[in-house]
Design a protein around this motif. Structure first.
Motif, mmCIF file in Angstrom:
data_model
loop_
_atom_site.group_PDB
_atom_site.id
_atom_site.type_symbol
_atom_site.label_atom_id
_atom_site.label_comp_id
_atom_site.label_asym_id
_atom_site.label_seq_id
_atom_site.Cartn_x
_atom_site.Cartn_y
_atom_site.Cartn_z
ATOM 1 N N VAL A 135 0.835 -1.204 0.000
ATOM 2 C CA VAL A 135 0.000 0.000 0.000
ATOM 3 C C VAL A 135 0.870 1.254 0.000
ATOM 4 N N TYR A 136 1.862 1.302 0.882
ATOM 5 C CA TYR A 136 2.712 2.499 0.964
ATOM 6 C C TYR A 136 3.623 2.623 -0.255
ATOM 7 N N ILE A 137 4.092 1.504 -0.776
ATOM 8 C CA ILE A 137 4.920 1.550 -1.988
ATOM 9 C C ILE A 137 4.099 2.056 -3.169
ATOM 10 N N ASP A 138 2.890 1.529 -3.356
ATOM 11 C CA ASP A 138 2.052 1.956 -4.479
ATOM 12 C C ASP A 138 1.653 3.426 -4.356
ATOM 13 N N LEU A 139 1.357 3.877 -3.153
ATOM 14 C CA LEU A 139 1.005 5.289 -2.978
ATOM 15 C C LEU A 139 2.182 6.202 -3.316
ATOM 16 N N MET A 140 3.381 5.798 -2.944
ATOM 17 C CA MET A 140 4.548 6.620 -3.270
ATOM 18 C C MET A 140 4.814 6.612 -4.769
ATOM 19 N N ARG A 141 4.622 5.471 -5.416
ATOM 20 C CA ARG A 141 4.774 5.427 -6.874
ATOM 21 C C ARG A 141 3.732 6.297 -7.556
ATOM 22 N N PHE A 142 2.508 6.269 -7.054
ATOM 23 C CA PHE A 142 1.453 7.106 -7.609
ATOM 24 C C PHE A 142 1.788 8.583 -7.446
ATOM 25 N N ALA A 143 2.397 8.942 -6.306
ATOM 26 C CA ALA A 143 2.736 10.340 -6.045
ATOM 27 C C ALA A 143 3.879 10.830 -6.928
ATOM 28 N N LEU A 144 4.862 9.968 -7.220
ATOM 29 C CA LEU A 144 6.097 10.430 -7.856
ATOM 30 C C LEU A 144 6.184 10.126 -9.349
ATOM 31 N N ILE A 145 5.556 9.056 -9.813
ATOM 32 C CA ILE A 145 5.753 8.613 -11.196
ATOM 33 C C ILE A 145 4.486 8.882 -11.993
ATOM 34 N N ASP A 146 4.586 9.691 -13.038
ATOM 35 C CA ASP A 146 3.378 10.083 -13.785
ATOM 36 C C ASP A 146 2.780 8.942 -14.584
ATOM 37 N N SER A 147 3.577 7.896 -14.882
ATOM 38 C CA SER A 147 3.041 6.765 -15.639
ATOM 39 C C SER A 147 2.361 5.732 -14.740
ATOM 40 N N PHE A 148 2.404 5.936 -13.433
ATOM 41 C CA PHE A 148 1.727 5.037 -12.493
ATOM 42 C C PHE A 148 0.380 5.679 -12.169
ATOM 43 N N HIS A 149 -0.689 5.108 -12.699
ATOM 44 C CA HIS A 149 -2.005 5.745 -12.651
ATOM 45 C C HIS A 149 -2.851 5.228 -11.491
ATOM 46 N N ALA A 150 -3.946 5.947 -11.232
ATOM 47 C CA ALA A 150 -4.809 5.632 -10.095
ATOM 48 C C ALA A 150 -5.439 4.253 -10.221
ATOM 49 N N HIS A 151 -5.714 3.801 -11.457
ATOM 50 C CA HIS A 151 -6.361 2.497 -11.623
ATOM 51 C C HIS A 151 -5.446 1.344 -11.200
ATOM 52 N N LEU A 155 -3.864 1.370 -8.378
ATOM 53 C CA LEU A 155 -3.931 1.323 -6.917
ATOM 54 C C LEU A 155 -5.068 0.417 -6.471
ATOM 55 N N PRO A 156 -4.914 -0.220 -5.322
ATOM 56 C CA PRO A 156 -6.038 -1.013 -4.784
ATOM 57 C C PRO A 156 -7.213 -0.088 -4.428
ATOM 58 N N HIS A 157 -8.404 -0.647 -4.367
ATOM 59 C CA HIS A 157 -9.564 0.129 -3.955
ATOM 60 C C HIS A 157 -9.392 0.588 -2.502
ATOM 61 N N HIS A 158 -9.826 1.812 -2.220
ATOM 62 C CA HIS A 158 -9.771 2.378 -0.864
ATOM 63 C C HIS A 158 -8.334 2.380 -0.333
ATOM 64 N N VAL A 159 -7.379 2.727 -1.178
ATOM 65 C CA VAL A 159 -5.976 2.612 -0.784
ATOM 66 C C VAL A 159 -5.625 3.578 0.348
ATOM 67 N N TRP A 160 -6.194 4.804 0.330
ATOM 68 C CA TRP A 160 -5.889 5.745 1.405
ATOM 69 C C TRP A 160 -6.488 5.277 2.727
ATOM 70 N N ALA A 161 -7.657 4.658 2.662
ATOM 71 C CA ALA A 161 -8.265 4.116 3.877
ATOM 72 C C ALA A 161 -7.395 2.989 4.446
ATOM 73 N N PHE A 162 -6.848 2.142 3.565
ATOM 74 C CA PHE A 162 -5.935 1.097 4.009
ATOM 75 C C PHE A 162 -4.691 1.706 4.660
ATOM 76 N N ALA A 163 -4.126 2.728 4.014
ATOM 77 C CA ALA A 163 -2.902 3.355 4.533
ATOM 78 C C ALA A 163 -3.140 3.955 5.921
ATOM 79 N N LEU A 164 -4.259 4.658 6.086
ATOM 80 C CA LEU A 164 -4.581 5.254 7.380
ATOM 81 C C LEU A 164 -4.904 4.177 8.413
#
Length: 304
Positions: free
Chosen positions: A253-269, A271-280
């Protein structure tokens, strides 16, 4: 000629009092007794400067004997990423179908190393510092928390190299890079909580430190550090429970969120569903639960 000092005999009431009652009468308390949870939090906050200074000192001393010194803070995860790129990206071909594979891989290695190093340091936080624990009176949670802060400081050095790699491979600077701040805050809370859990376990059973590398290596392979979990899971007829466990894996979860934040080719789709809820949720569960679990054994650390 000797003098005999007569001590008055104890009264009948004093003779029948229990040790606890006698201690209460004379205002005595158990040495090293566990304070209440709010008092424990206040004690930790009062020693916040010690915690950060201890973490910085440990980080500075970590590479003091090496000729390249603090450069190893950046070189170590980079060399790990180079080895993983050759083995998994080139030999096993996991880079195929993954855009910006080098930034993808390096981000995964750096973020995973943060969690791995925090947990490994936590296993020896008490057992490896028994002299300090037995000599000074302080809230013992200061030790695993300071080791987690040390690993966060080391990650921040590595992030500078990560940004250079991203720019060197054509990844543009975006406002989404600011999402790295809440991701790191949540991951740090998770890491510190797990560190306190393994610190209590390691204080009672030091052999945990020998077992932990095998557990962490297995966890790393299930976290998508070297390959895309989204690409691996798509099109496979896996049991639903397996897919959910892999997608909700806190490290992934934390690795995918960081990739989503930094890499423009890593798109929201991706990410797992409810990824921010999982992270929190993982941060709160590990952070709060780990802190309470560690606090409950406060009286036992350094004894026996």
């Amino acid at each position: 000629m000797s003098q005999v000092l007569d001590t008055p005999p104890p009264t009948a009431s004093a003779a029948t009092e229990t040790p606890a009652q006698l201690a209460a009468r004379y205002g005595l308390s158990v040495s090293g007794a566990r304070p209440s949870l709010p008092a424990y939090v206040r004690q930790l906050w009062a020693r916040r400067h010690f915690i950060t200074a201890f973490a910085t000192a440990k980080l500075t001393a970590q590479y003091s004997q090496a000729k390249l010194g603090q450069l190893w803070q950046v070189m170590t995860p980079l060399l790990n990423a180079a080895v993983y790129y050759f083995i998994f990206g080139v030999l096993l071909g996991t880079k195929h179908g993954v855009p910006d594979f080098v930034p993808f891989l390096v981000t995964g290695v750096f973020i995973w190393t943060f969690t791995q190093s925090s947990i490994m340091a936590g296993t020896r936080a008490i057992s490896g510092n028994l002299g300090l624990v037995r000599a000074l009176h302080f809230p013992r949670a200061a030790l695993p928390i300071s080791f987690a802060i040390q690993q966060l400081q080391q990650l921040l050095f590595s992030m500078a190299a990560l940004f250079v790699i991203l720019l060197g491979f054509g990844v543009p600077i975006r406002l989404s890079w600011l999402l790295a701040i809440p991701v790191l805050a949540l991951q740090f809370t998770f890491n510190a909580g797990v560190s306190m859990i393994v610190a209590r376990m390691g204080a009672k059973t030091p052999d945990i430190a020998q077992l932990m590398p095998f557990i962490l290596r297995t966890w790393m392979y299930a976290s998508g550090v070297m390959w895309s979990l989204d690409k691996t899971l798509s099109g496979r007829d896996l049991p639903r429970v397996v897919t959910v466990l892999l997608e909700s894996n806190p490290a992934a979860v934390y690795i995918d969120l960081m990739r989503f934040a930094l890499i423009d080719s890593f798109h929201a789709h991706q990410l797992p569903h409810h990824v921010w809820a999982f992270a929190l949720g993982w941060a709160l569960l590990a952070g709060v639960g780990g802190f309470i679990y560690f606090w409950k054994a406060e009286e036992t650390y350094g004894r026996g």
